[in-house]
Design a protein around this motif. Sequence first.
Motif, short mmCIF file in Angstrom:
data_model
loop_
_atom_site.label_atom_id
_atom_site.label_comp_id
_atom_site.label_asym_id
_atom_site.label_seq_id
_atom_site.Cartn_x
_atom_site.Cartn_y
_atom_site.Cartn_z
N LEU A 99 43.55 28.14 36.94
CA LEU A 99 43.49 28.68 38.35
C LEU A 99 43.83 30.18 38.27
CD1 LEU A 99 45.82 25.68 40.02
CD2 LEU A 99 43.28 26.13 39.77
N VAL A 100 42.55 30.86 38.07
CA VAL A 100 42.64 32.43 38.36
C VAL A 100 41.90 32.68 39.81
CG1 VAL A 100 41.87 34.43 37.32
CG2 VAL A 100 42.61 32.77 35.75
N LEU A 101 42.86 33.20 40.59
CA LEU A 101 42.20 33.44 41.87
C LEU A 101 41.85 34.89 42.15
CD1 LEU A 101 44.33 31.06 43.93
CD2 LEU A 101 42.24 30.55 43.14
N SER A 102 40.82 35.21 42.81
CA SER A 102 40.57 36.70 43.17
C SER A 102 41.47 37.02 44.29
CB SER A 102 39.20 36.69 43.51
OG SER A 102 38.96 36.13 44.69
N GLU A 103 41.73 38.49 44.64
CA GLU A 103 42.20 38.98 45.89
C GLU A 103 41.76 38.26 47.21
OE1 GLU A 103 42.67 43.03 45.90
OE2 GLU A 103 43.78 43.33 44.00
N ALA A 104 40.49 38.30 47.21
CA ALA A 104 39.90 37.42 48.40
C ALA A 104 40.19 36.14 48.61
CB ALA A 104 38.45 37.69 48.44
N ASP A 105 40.23 35.42 47.33
CA ASP A 105 40.75 33.97 47.66
C ASP A 105 41.97 33.88 47.76
OD1 ASP A 105 38.17 32.97 46.54
OD2 ASP A 105 38.92 33.18 44.57
N VAL A 106 43.10 34.72 47.43
CA VAL A 106 44.37 34.70 47.76
C VAL A 106 44.48 34.92 49.40
CG1 VAL A 106 46.56 35.63 47.52
CG2 VAL A 106 45.08 35.18 45.29
N GLU A 107 43.93 35.76 49.95
CA GLU A 107 43.92 36.26 51.30
C GLU A 107 43.36 35.02 52.18
OE1 GLU A 107 45.01 38.64 54.51
OE2 GLU A 107 45.50 38.90 52.15
#
Length: 318
Positions: A212-220
Amino acid sequence: MATQHHNALTRALAELPGPLPPSGVIHVAIPHTSRFTIVGNHLAQHTELSLVAIGIGVHIQSLPAGSLVGIKALVARFTEGETRIAAALRELEAHGYLHRTRVRLANGRMVTRTVFCNQPGAVLRGGAVVVPPAPAPEVAPSVPEPPPAPAPPPAPDPTSVPEESHPPVRVPPRTAPKPPRRPLPQPRALTPELRRTASAILADLRNHAEELVLSEADVEELVPGVAAWLEREVRPEAIRHALTTDLPKPPKYPAKIVRHRLTVLLPPPLPGAEDLAPAVRRPLAIPLQNCDGCDRAFRSREPGHCRGCRSDLMEAAA
Protein backbone atom coordinates in the motif's frame (compact mmCIF):
# COMPACT_ATOMS: atom_id res chain seq x y z
CA MET A 1 22.75 14.25 -43.85
CA ALA A 2 19.63 16.06 -45.08
CA THR A 3 21.14 16.30 -48.58
CA GLN A 4 21.77 12.54 -48.69
CA HIS A 5 18.17 11.84 -47.68
CA HIS A 6 16.88 14.24 -50.34
CA ASN A 7 19.02 12.61 -53.07
CA ALA A 8 17.89 9.12 -52.04
CA LEU A 9 14.25 10.20 -52.11
CA THR A 10 14.72 11.79 -55.54
CA ARG A 11 16.18 8.54 -56.92
CA ALA A 12 13.34 6.52 -55.39
CA LEU A 13 10.75 8.80 -56.99
CA ALA A 14 12.47 8.53 -60.35
CA GLU A 15 12.16 4.72 -60.23
CA LEU A 16 8.38 4.79 -59.70
CA PRO A 17 6.46 3.51 -62.76
CA GLY A 18 4.16 5.90 -64.56
CA PRO A 19 3.79 9.65 -64.20
CA LEU A 20 3.67 11.17 -60.72
CA PRO A 21 0.36 12.72 -59.60
CA PRO A 22 0.36 16.52 -59.68
CA SER A 23 -0.89 16.78 -56.09
CA GLY A 24 -1.64 14.63 -53.09
CA VAL A 25 0.41 11.94 -51.45
CA ILE A 26 2.96 9.89 -53.39
CA HIS A 27 3.65 6.37 -52.10
CA VAL A 28 7.14 4.90 -52.09
CA ALA A 29 6.21 1.27 -51.31
CA ILE A 30 9.17 -0.91 -50.32
CA PRO A 31 8.18 -4.51 -49.44
CA HIS A 32 8.64 -5.46 -45.79
CA THR A 33 10.68 -8.54 -44.96
CA SER A 34 10.13 -8.60 -41.17
CA ARG A 35 8.14 -6.92 -38.40
CA PHE A 36 5.07 -5.93 -40.38
CA THR A 37 1.29 -6.24 -39.95
CA ILE A 38 -1.38 -6.50 -42.65
CA VAL A 39 -4.14 -4.01 -41.94
CA GLY A 40 -7.31 -3.84 -44.00
CA ASN A 41 -8.41 -0.56 -45.54
CA HIS A 42 -11.80 -1.08 -43.93
CA LEU A 43 -10.05 -0.18 -40.66
CA ALA A 44 -7.36 2.23 -41.86
CA GLN A 45 -9.91 4.24 -43.93
CA HIS A 46 -13.00 3.71 -41.73
CA THR A 47 -15.38 6.62 -42.22
CA GLU A 48 -17.09 6.36 -38.81
CA LEU A 49 -14.10 5.74 -36.53
CA SER A 50 -12.05 8.56 -35.03
CA LEU A 51 -8.35 8.84 -35.77
CA VAL A 52 -7.56 7.74 -32.20
CA ALA A 53 -9.74 4.63 -32.59
CA ILE A 54 -8.11 3.73 -35.93
CA GLY A 55 -4.63 4.19 -34.47
CA ILE A 56 -5.40 2.07 -31.41
CA GLY A 57 -7.01 -0.59 -33.61
CA VAL A 58 -3.88 -0.80 -35.79
CA HIS A 59 -1.70 -0.89 -32.66
CA ILE A 60 -3.69 -3.72 -31.06
CA GLN A 61 -3.65 -5.70 -34.31
CA SER A 62 0.17 -5.44 -34.43
CA LEU A 63 0.66 -6.85 -30.90
CA PRO A 64 1.30 -10.54 -30.17
CA ALA A 65 -1.34 -12.65 -28.43
CA GLY A 66 -1.40 -12.16 -24.68
CA SER A 67 -0.38 -8.49 -24.77
CA LEU A 68 -2.12 -6.14 -22.35
CA VAL A 69 -4.49 -3.81 -24.20
CA GLY A 70 -6.56 -2.45 -21.32
CA ILE A 71 -7.10 1.25 -20.70
CA LYS A 72 -4.30 1.46 -18.12
CA ALA A 73 -1.80 -0.27 -20.42
CA LEU A 74 -2.66 1.99 -23.38
CA VAL A 75 -2.51 5.14 -21.24
CA ALA A 76 0.99 4.13 -20.13
CA ARG A 77 2.00 3.62 -23.78
CA PHE A 78 0.48 6.69 -25.49
CA THR A 79 0.13 10.37 -24.70
CA GLU A 80 -3.68 10.38 -25.03
CA GLY A 81 -5.53 10.46 -21.74
CA GLU A 82 -7.71 7.79 -20.19
CA THR A 83 -10.95 9.40 -21.38
CA ARG A 84 -9.96 9.53 -25.07
CA ILE A 85 -8.55 5.99 -25.05
CA ALA A 86 -11.65 4.61 -23.32
CA ALA A 87 -13.86 6.34 -25.89
CA ALA A 88 -11.76 4.92 -28.75
CA LEU A 89 -12.08 1.38 -27.37
CA ARG A 90 -15.84 1.82 -27.18
CA GLU A 91 -15.84 2.89 -30.84
CA LEU A 92 -13.94 -0.26 -31.86
CA GLU A 93 -16.33 -2.33 -29.76
CA ALA A 94 -19.39 -0.72 -31.35
CA HIS A 95 -18.14 -1.54 -34.88
CA GLY A 96 -17.29 -5.17 -34.10
CA TYR A 97 -13.49 -4.94 -34.02
CA LEU A 98 -13.18 -5.37 -30.25
CA HIS A 99 -15.02 -7.71 -27.88
CA ARG A 100 -14.55 -7.54 -24.11
CA THR A 101 -16.14 -10.06 -21.74
CA ARG A 102 -15.73 -10.90 -18.06
CA VAL A 103 -14.78 -14.54 -17.38
CA ARG A 104 -13.95 -16.45 -14.22
CA LEU A 105 -10.67 -18.39 -14.09
CA ALA A 106 -10.22 -21.78 -12.45
CA ASN A 107 -8.90 -20.09 -9.29
CA GLY A 108 -12.09 -18.02 -9.01
CA ARG A 109 -10.54 -14.74 -10.15
CA MET A 110 -12.54 -12.56 -12.55
CA VAL A 111 -10.59 -11.23 -15.56
CA THR A 112 -11.46 -9.32 -18.72
CA ARG A 113 -10.97 -11.31 -21.95
CA THR A 114 -10.31 -9.12 -24.98
CA VAL A 115 -10.79 -10.43 -28.55
CA PHE A 116 -9.80 -8.33 -31.60
CA CYS A 117 -11.27 -9.25 -35.01
CA ASN A 118 -9.26 -7.97 -37.99
CA GLN A 119 -12.27 -8.51 -40.31
CA PRO A 120 -15.46 -8.21 -38.24
CA GLY A 121 -17.64 -8.13 -41.34
CA ALA A 122 -16.37 -11.53 -42.50
CA VAL A 123 -16.14 -13.23 -39.09
CA LEU A 124 -19.34 -12.08 -37.40
CA ARG A 125 -22.58 -13.21 -39.04
CA GLY A 126 -25.72 -12.25 -37.18
CA GLY A 127 -24.12 -12.35 -33.73
CA ALA A 128 -22.36 -15.69 -34.35
CA VAL A 129 -18.70 -16.43 -34.95
CA VAL A 130 -18.44 -18.71 -37.99
CA VAL A 131 -16.01 -21.55 -37.32
CA PRO A 132 -14.41 -22.76 -40.59
CA PRO A 133 -14.45 -26.52 -41.18
CA ALA A 134 -11.33 -28.39 -40.14
CA PRO A 135 -9.20 -29.61 -43.09
CA ALA A 136 -9.46 -33.32 -43.83
CA PRO A 137 -6.29 -35.30 -42.99
CA GLU A 138 -4.21 -36.35 -45.96
CA VAL A 139 -4.12 -40.08 -46.74
CA ALA A 140 -0.75 -41.56 -47.59
CA PRO A 141 -0.73 -42.78 -51.24
CA SER A 142 -0.29 -46.47 -51.94
CA VAL A 143 1.77 -45.88 -55.06
CA PRO A 144 5.44 -44.97 -54.78
CA GLU A 145 5.03 -41.82 -56.85
CA PRO A 146 4.23 -38.77 -54.73
CA PRO A 147 0.89 -37.20 -55.60
CA PRO A 148 0.86 -33.76 -57.15
CA ALA A 149 0.69 -30.91 -54.69
CA PRO A 150 -2.93 -29.81 -54.23
CA ALA A 151 -3.79 -26.34 -55.37
CA PRO A 152 -4.21 -23.87 -52.50
CA PRO A 153 -7.86 -23.28 -51.59
CA PRO A 154 -9.32 -20.04 -52.97
CA ALA A 155 -9.47 -17.11 -50.60
CA PRO A 156 -12.89 -16.80 -48.96
CA ASP A 157 -15.14 -14.10 -50.33
CA PRO A 158 -16.00 -11.68 -47.49
CA THR A 159 -19.37 -10.96 -49.11
CA SER A 160 -20.48 -14.61 -49.19
CA VAL A 161 -21.58 -16.68 -46.22
CA PRO A 162 -19.43 -19.85 -45.91
CA GLU A 163 -21.08 -23.20 -45.33
CA GLU A 164 -21.03 -24.20 -41.67
CA SER A 165 -19.90 -27.74 -40.89
CA HIS A 166 -19.98 -26.98 -37.16
CA PRO A 167 -22.62 -25.17 -35.14
CA PRO A 168 -21.77 -21.48 -34.70
CA VAL A 169 -20.17 -20.36 -31.50
CA ARG A 170 -22.21 -17.57 -29.98
CA VAL A 171 -20.39 -14.43 -28.97
CA PRO A 172 -20.95 -13.81 -25.24
CA PRO A 173 -23.04 -10.71 -24.57
CA ARG A 174 -21.26 -7.55 -23.59
CA THR A 175 -20.83 -6.93 -19.93
CA ALA A 176 -23.66 -5.09 -18.25
CA PRO A 177 -22.91 -1.50 -17.24
CA LYS A 178 -21.39 -1.28 -13.80
CA PRO A 179 -23.36 0.47 -11.08
CA PRO A 180 -22.09 3.90 -10.10
CA ARG A 181 -19.29 3.88 -7.58
CA ARG A 182 -20.34 4.65 -4.02
CA PRO A 183 -19.08 8.05 -2.83
CA LEU A 184 -16.22 8.26 -0.37
CA PRO A 185 -17.42 8.92 3.21
CA GLN A 186 -17.23 12.56 4.25
CA PRO A 187 -16.91 13.95 7.80
CA ARG A 188 -19.34 16.54 9.12
CA ALA A 189 -16.43 18.97 9.56
CA LEU A 190 -12.91 18.33 8.23
CA THR A 191 -10.96 20.12 10.95
CA PRO A 192 -7.17 20.65 10.72
CA GLU A 193 -6.68 18.03 13.47
CA LEU A 194 -8.71 15.42 11.57
CA ARG A 195 -6.88 16.21 8.32
CA ARG A 196 -3.47 15.89 9.97
CA THR A 197 -4.27 12.59 11.68
CA ALA A 198 -5.91 11.11 8.57
CA SER A 199 -2.93 12.05 6.39
CA ALA A 200 -0.54 10.46 8.86
CA ILE A 201 -2.55 7.21 8.92
CA LEU A 202 -2.61 6.97 5.11
CA ALA A 203 1.08 7.79 4.67
CA ASP A 204 2.01 5.24 7.35
CA LEU A 205 0.15 2.34 5.68
CA ARG A 206 3.25 1.23 3.74
CA ASN A 207 5.03 0.55 7.06
CA HIS A 208 2.39 -2.06 7.88
CA ALA A 209 1.67 -3.37 4.34
CA GLU A 210 4.44 -2.71 1.82
CA GLU A 211 1.97 -3.09 -1.05
CA LEU A 212 0.00 0.00 0.00
CA VAL A 213 2.30 2.72 -1.32
CA LEU A 214 0.11 5.76 -1.94
CA SER A 215 1.04 8.91 -3.82
CA GLU A 216 0.54 12.37 -2.37
CA ALA A 217 -2.46 12.86 -4.66
CA ASP A 218 -3.96 9.57 -3.41
CA VAL A 219 -3.49 10.60 0.22
CA GLU A 220 -5.11 13.99 -0.40
CA GLU A 221 -8.10 12.33 -2.10
CA LEU A 222 -8.60 9.70 0.64
CA VAL A 223 -8.20 12.01 3.66
CA PRO A 224 -11.97 12.73 3.98
CA GLY A 225 -12.73 8.99 4.14
CA VAL A 226 -10.30 8.39 7.02
CA ALA A 227 -11.53 11.57 8.73
CA ALA A 228 -15.09 10.19 8.64
CA TRP A 229 -13.85 7.09 10.49
CA LEU A 230 -12.00 9.19 13.06
CA GLU A 231 -15.07 11.36 13.55
CA ARG A 232 -17.00 8.21 14.47
CA GLU A 233 -14.41 7.57 17.24
CA VAL A 234 -12.63 4.69 15.48
CA ARG A 235 -9.09 4.34 16.80
CA PRO A 236 -6.19 4.69 14.31
CA GLU A 237 -5.11 1.11 15.07
CA ALA A 238 -8.54 -0.17 14.07
CA ILE A 239 -8.48 1.86 10.83
CA ARG A 240 -5.03 0.55 9.99
CA HIS A 241 -6.13 -3.04 10.63
CA ALA A 242 -9.20 -2.66 8.38
CA LEU A 243 -7.10 -1.27 5.52
CA THR A 244 -4.15 -3.70 5.65
CA THR A 245 -5.70 -7.09 6.52
CA ASP A 246 -6.20 -9.82 3.86
CA LEU A 247 -4.94 -7.80 0.90
CA PRO A 248 -4.99 -9.40 -2.60
CA LYS A 249 -1.61 -10.56 -3.83
CA PRO A 250 -0.39 -8.42 -5.43
CA PRO A 251 -2.75 -5.44 -5.14
CA LYS A 252 -2.96 -3.91 -8.62
CA TYR A 253 -4.37 -0.53 -7.58
CA PRO A 254 -3.57 0.23 -3.90
CA ALA A 255 -5.51 3.52 -3.82
CA LYS A 256 -8.66 1.84 -5.16
CA ILE A 257 -8.41 -0.88 -2.51
CA VAL A 258 -8.11 1.70 0.28
CA ARG A 259 -11.01 3.73 -1.13
CA HIS A 260 -13.21 0.63 -1.42
CA ARG A 261 -12.55 -0.46 2.16
CA LEU A 262 -13.05 3.02 3.58
CA THR A 263 -16.44 3.10 1.83
CA VAL A 264 -17.90 -0.36 2.40
CA LEU A 265 -16.46 -1.00 5.90
CA LEU A 266 -17.44 2.36 7.42
CA PRO A 267 -18.77 1.58 10.95
CA PRO A 268 -21.90 3.29 12.28
CA PRO A 269 -21.62 6.13 14.80
CA LEU A 270 -21.30 5.10 18.44
CA PRO A 271 -24.65 5.08 20.22
CA GLY A 272 -25.24 7.61 23.01
CA ALA A 273 -25.69 6.82 26.69
CA GLU A 274 -29.44 7.29 26.43
CA ASP A 275 -29.57 4.70 23.62
CA LEU A 276 -27.78 2.10 25.76
CA ALA A 277 -29.85 2.74 28.95
CA PRO A 278 -32.36 -0.06 29.67
CA ALA A 279 -35.97 0.83 29.17
CA VAL A 280 -37.76 1.65 32.47
CA ARG A 281 -41.17 0.06 32.86
CA ARG A 282 -43.53 2.62 34.35
CA PRO A 283 -46.54 1.44 36.40
CA LEU A 284 -49.84 1.61 34.62
CA ALA A 285 -51.89 4.54 36.01
CA ILE A 286 -55.66 3.87 36.37
CA PRO A 287 -57.67 7.12 36.21
CA LEU A 288 -59.98 8.37 39.01
CA GLN A 289 -63.73 8.25 38.43
CA ASN A 290 -66.63 9.79 40.44
CA CYS A 291 -69.20 7.27 41.66
CA ASP A 292 -72.60 7.72 40.06
CA GLY A 293 -74.26 6.80 43.37
CA CYS A 294 -72.38 8.48 46.21
CA ASP A 295 -70.16 10.81 44.15
CA ARG A 296 -67.03 9.47 45.87
CA ALA A 297 -63.78 9.07 43.89
CA PHE A 298 -62.57 5.59 42.92
CA ARG A 299 -60.09 4.21 40.39
CA SER A 300 -61.50 2.56 37.32
CA ARG A 301 -60.90 2.55 33.57
CA GLU A 302 -64.59 3.28 32.95
CA PRO A 303 -67.12 5.45 34.86
CA GLY A 304 -69.79 3.77 37.08
CA HIS A 305 -70.30 2.90 40.77
CA CYS A 306 -67.75 2.41 43.51
CA ARG A 307 -67.35 -0.93 45.26
CA GLY A 308 -69.69 0.00 48.17
CA CYS A 309 -72.49 1.18 45.90
CA ARG A 310 -72.11 -1.92 43.75
CA SER A 311 -72.58 -4.09 46.90
CA ASP A 312 -75.69 -2.17 47.91
CA LEU A 313 -77.13 -2.54 44.44
CA MET A 314 -76.46 -6.28 44.49
CA GLU A 315 -78.14 -6.69 47.92
CA ALA A 316 -81.15 -4.68 46.78
CA ALA A 317 -81.47 -6.81 43.69
CA ALA A 318 -81.37 -10.02 45.77
